[in-house]
Design a protein around this motif. Structure first.
Motif, PDB file in Angstrom:
ATOM      1  N   THR A   9       0.854  -1.184   0.000  1.00  0.00           N
ATOM      2  CA  THR A   9       0.000   0.000   0.000  1.00  0.00           C
ATOM      3  C   THR A   9       0.890   1.235   0.000  1.00  0.00           C
ATOM      4  OG1 THR A   9      -0.109  -0.031   2.418  1.00  0.00           O
ATOM      5  CG2 THR A   9      -1.892  -1.140   1.230  1.00  0.00           C
ATOM      6  N   LYS A  10       0.315   2.352  -0.388  1.00  0.00           N
ATOM      7  CA  LYS A  10       1.075   3.599  -0.436  1.00  0.00           C
ATOM      8  C   LYS A  10       0.902   4.374   0.870  1.00  0.00           C
ATOM      9  CE  LYS A  10       0.823   4.270  -5.439  1.00  0.00           C
ATOM     10  NZ  LYS A  10       0.409   5.190  -6.534  1.00  0.00           N
ATOM     11  N   ASN A  11       2.012   4.875   1.375  1.00  0.00           N
ATOM     12  CA  ASN A  11       1.926   5.733   2.548  1.00  0.00           C
ATOM     13  C   ASN A  11       1.715   7.173   2.096  1.00  0.00           C
ATOM     14  OD1 ASN A  11       4.501   6.818   1.868  1.00  0.00           O
ATOM     15  ND2 ASN A  11       5.505   5.146   2.981  1.00  0.00           N
ATOM     16  N   LYS A  12       1.653   8.099   3.051  1.00  0.00           N
ATOM     17  CA  LYS A  12       1.296   9.469   2.688  1.00  0.00           C
ATOM     18  C   LYS A  12       2.349  10.166   1.829  1.00  0.00           C
ATOM     19  CE  LYS A  12       2.983  11.780   6.902  1.00  0.00           C
ATOM     20  NZ  LYS A  12       2.563  12.625   8.061  1.00  0.00           N
ATOM     21  N   SER A  13       3.566   9.617   1.800  1.00  0.00           N
ATOM     22  CA  SER A  13       4.595  10.226   0.953  1.00  0.00           C
ATOM     23  C   SER A  13       4.529   9.704  -0.472  1.00  0.00           C
ATOM     24  CB  SER A  13       5.983   9.951   1.543  1.00  0.00           C
ATOM     25  OG  SER A  13       6.301   8.575   1.439  1.00  0.00           O
ATOM     26  N   GLU A  14       3.715   8.659  -0.702  1.00  0.00           N
ATOM     27  CA  GLU A  14       3.663   8.041  -2.026  1.00  0.00           C
ATOM     28  C   GLU A  14       2.370   8.322  -2.794  1.00  0.00           C
ATOM     29  OE1 GLU A  14       6.318   4.014  -1.311  1.00  0.00           O
ATOM     30  OE2 GLU A  14       4.288   4.095  -0.479  1.00  0.00           O
ATOM     31  N   VAL A  15       1.288   8.690  -2.100  1.00  0.00           N
ATOM     32  CA  VAL A  15       0.039   8.967  -2.805  1.00  0.00           C
ATOM     33  C   VAL A  15       0.129  10.319  -3.505  1.00  0.00           C
ATOM     34  CG1 VAL A  15      -1.360   7.575  -1.245  1.00  0.00           C
ATOM     35  CG2 VAL A  15      -0.988   9.992  -0.739  1.00  0.00           C
ATOM     36  N   SER A  16      -0.678  10.476  -4.549  1.00  0.00           N
ATOM     37  CA  SER A  16      -0.674  11.737  -5.286  1.00  0.00           C
ATOM     38  C   SER A  16      -1.426  12.804  -4.499  1.00  0.00           C
ATOM     39  CB  SER A  16      -1.331  11.544  -6.654  1.00  0.00           C
ATOM     40  OG  SER A  16      -2.676  11.135  -6.503  1.00  0.00           O
ATOM     41  N   GLY A  17      -1.054  14.025  -4.701  1.00  0.00           N
ATOM     42  CA  GLY A  17      -1.707  15.123  -3.996  1.00  0.00           C
ATOM     43  C   GLY A  17      -0.694  16.190  -3.623  1.00  0.00           C
ATOM     44  N   THR A  18      -1.201  17.337  -3.328  1.00  0.00           N
ATOM     45  CA  THR A  18      -0.329  18.458  -2.991  1.00  0.00           C
ATOM     46  C   THR A  18       0.161  18.370  -1.553  1.00  0.00           C
ATOM     47  OG1 THR A  18      -0.240  20.874  -2.818  1.00  0.00           O
ATOM     48  CG2 THR A  18      -2.325  19.842  -2.300  1.00  0.00           C
ATOM     49  N   GLY A  19       1.258  19.002  -1.323  1.00  0.00           N
ATOM     50  CA  GLY A  19       1.786  19.062   0.033  1.00  0.00           C
ATOM     51  C   GLY A  19       1.363  20.322   0.757  1.00  0.00           C
ATOM     52  N   LYS A  20       0.493  21.085   0.088  1.00  0.00           N
ATOM     53  CA  LYS A  20       0.053  22.348   0.672  1.00  0.00           C
ATOM     54  C   LYS A  20      -0.874  22.111   1.854  1.00  0.00           C
ATOM     55  CE  LYS A  20      -2.417  26.611  -0.493  1.00  0.00           C
ATOM     56  NZ  LYS A  20      -3.175  27.333  -1.547  1.00  0.00           N
ATOM     57  N   LYS A  21      -0.751  22.910   2.861  1.00  0.00           N
ATOM     58  CA  LYS A  21      -1.622  22.816   4.035  1.00  0.00           C
ATOM     59  C   LYS A  21      -3.041  23.176   3.602  1.00  0.00           C
ATOM     60  CE  LYS A  21      -1.606  24.398   8.847  1.00  0.00           C
ATOM     61  NZ  LYS A  21      -1.420  23.053   9.437  1.00  0.00           N
ATOM     62  N   PRO A  22      -4.041  22.312   3.909  1.00  0.00           N
ATOM     63  CA  PRO A  22      -5.401  22.557   3.406  1.00  0.00           C
ATOM     64  C   PRO A  22      -6.034  23.844   3.922  1.00  0.00           C
ATOM     65  CG  PRO A  22      -5.377  20.717   4.955  1.00  0.00           C
ATOM     66  CD  PRO A  22      -3.942  21.060   4.649  1.00  0.00           C
ATOM     67  N   TRP A  23      -5.752  24.240   5.131  1.00  0.00           N
ATOM     68  CA  TRP A  23      -6.203  25.523   5.671  1.00  0.00           C
ATOM     69  C   TRP A  23      -5.227  25.970   6.757  1.00  0.00           C
ATOM     70  CZ3 TRP A  23      -9.842  21.388   5.786  1.00  0.00           C
ATOM     71  CH2 TRP A  23      -9.808  20.612   6.959  1.00  0.00           C
ATOM     72  N   LYS A  24      -5.367  27.195   7.166  1.00  0.00           N
ATOM     73  CA  LYS A  24      -4.404  27.723   8.125  1.00  0.00           C
ATOM     74  C   LYS A  24      -4.518  27.006   9.457  1.00  0.00           C
ATOM     75  CE  LYS A  24      -7.297  31.634   9.597  1.00  0.00           C
ATOM     76  NZ  LYS A  24      -7.357  33.105   9.737  1.00  0.00           N
ATOM     77  N   GLN A  25      -3.475  27.118  10.227  1.00  0.00           N
ATOM     78  CA  GLN A  25      -3.352  26.350  11.464  1.00  0.00           C
ATOM     79  C   GLN A  25      -4.409  26.757  12.496  1.00  0.00           C
ATOM     80  OE1 GLN A  25      -1.382  23.846  12.006  1.00  0.00           O
ATOM     81  NE2 GLN A  25      -1.292  23.586  14.238  1.00  0.00           N
ATOM     82  N   LYS A  26      -4.636  28.042  12.614  1.00  0.00           N
ATOM     83  CA  LYS A  26      -5.524  28.520  13.681  1.00  0.00           C
ATOM     84  C   LYS A  26      -6.619  29.419  13.118  1.00  0.00           C
ATOM     85  CE  LYS A  26      -1.890  28.565  17.236  1.00  0.00           C
ATOM     86  NZ  LYS A  26      -2.446  27.509  18.095  1.00  0.00           N
ATOM     87  N   GLY A  27      -7.665  29.536  13.907  1.00  0.00           N
ATOM     88  CA  GLY A  27      -8.698  30.506  13.587  1.00  0.00           C
ATOM     89  C   GLY A  27      -9.870  29.989  12.789  1.00  0.00           C
ATOM     90  N   THR A  28      -9.832  28.750  12.315  1.00  0.00           N
ATOM     91  CA  THR A  28     -10.944  28.250  11.494  1.00  0.00           C
ATOM     92  C   THR A  28     -11.967  27.477  12.322  1.00  0.00           C
ATOM     93  OG1 THR A  28      -9.817  26.170  11.001  1.00  0.00           O
ATOM     94  CG2 THR A  28      -9.403  28.017   9.521  1.00  0.00           C
ATOM     95  N   GLY A  29     -11.592  27.051  13.506  1.00  0.00           N
ATOM     96  CA  GLY A  29     -12.491  26.254  14.325  1.00  0.00           C
ATOM     97  C   GLY A  29     -12.443  24.776  13.980  1.00  0.00           C
ATOM     98  N   ARG A  30     -11.661  24.436  12.985  1.00  0.00           N
ATOM     99  CA  ARG A  30     -11.529  23.026  12.585  1.00  0.00           C
ATOM    100  C   ARG A  30     -10.197  22.456  13.077  1.00  0.00           C
ATOM    101  NH1 ARG A  30     -12.864  23.281   6.238  1.00  0.00           N
ATOM    102  NH2 ARG A  30     -11.507  25.111   6.413  1.00  0.00           N
ATOM    103  N   ALA A  31     -10.140  21.146  13.083  1.00  0.00           N
ATOM    104  CA  ALA A  31      -8.895  20.516  13.487  1.00  0.00           C
ATOM    105  C   ALA A  31      -7.803  20.855  12.479  1.00  0.00           C
ATOM    106  CB  ALA A  31      -9.077  18.999  13.560  1.00  0.00           C
TER     107      ALA A  31
END
Length: 221
Positions: free
Chosen positions: A51-73
């Motif tokens: 199986t592929k680990n997170k370094s092998e699957v396709s996708g961006t390495g960009k942070k999906p949203w900022k660290q703080k202030g959104t109310g989400r994890a």
């Protein structure tokens, strides 16, 4: 003295072969049989699951949203294992499942498995297996006449076509379910345990006896 029934290619009894109990290995080797069978079965495993680990699957390495202030994890990547489409954490990787078995242990295991078959009356000897025609019906009738209704392993001499068996026989048993064919030299412990009944040609039985004698040090006289 144990006895082994001897048949002809039609399944008719032609005589009996005496076996000295001193030749059999029945007081030891149970653990050797288990260890050897496990090693053989592990050797059959491909070990190619991956199986592929997170370094092998396709996708961006960009942070999906900022660290703080959104109310989400907070998440660092959409390839995180907890996300759909993300990598797999601790998944299988290619590996070698093979196990090494000491030669003496393997020899003891074979001797014990063969001795158990002889002592239980689950081994029979056939003079030769030279069929006149490649008919599955003929092979089925032979096994039925011998009283063998469950799985069966037929063991022939390593040079079977020199007179031990012929192509007609091999073609005849090819369509029979739960019937296997093996040469005496390639027969292993798993084969002896896998099949309920063992049918051995006269020449092949001599070869099996020789393998048994190497463990017990007692040849048939």
């Amino acid at each position: 003295m144990s006895t082994i029934k001897v048949y002809d290619k039609t399944g008719a009894v032609t005589g009996e072969k005496a076996v000295n109990e001193a030749q059999l290995v029945l007081d030891r080797g149970e653990q050797a049989v288990k260890d050897t069978v496990v090693a053989i079965l592990n050797g059959y495993r491909a070990g190619t699951a991956k199986t592929k680990n997170k370094s092998e699957v396709s996708g961006t390495g960009k942070k999906p949203w900022k660290q703080k202030g959104t109310g989400r994890a907070s998440f660092g990547s959409s390839r995180n294992p907890v996300w759909r489409g993300g990598g797999v954490a601790f998944g299988p990787v290619p590996r070698d499942f093979s196990q090494k078995v000491n030669k003496k242990v393997a020899a003891l295991a074979f001797a014990r498995a063969l001795s158990d078959k002889i002592a239980a009356g689950e081994l029979s000897v056939v003079d030769a297996l030279n069929f006149d025609e490649p008919k599955t019906k003929k092979a089925a009738e032979m096994f039925k006449a011998m009283g063998l209704t469950r799985s069966c392993l037929v063991i022939v001499d390593d040079d079977a076509l020199a007179g031990d068996a012929n192509d007609n026989f091999f073609l005849a048993v090819g369509n029979l379910p739960e019937v296997g064919v093996a040469a005496a030299g390639e027969t292993d412990v798993y084969m002896l345990c896998r099949f309920k009944n063992i049918v051995v040609t006269a020449k092949a039985y001599e070869a099996l006896e020789a393998r048994l004698a190497r463990v017990t040090g007692k040849a048939d006289k």
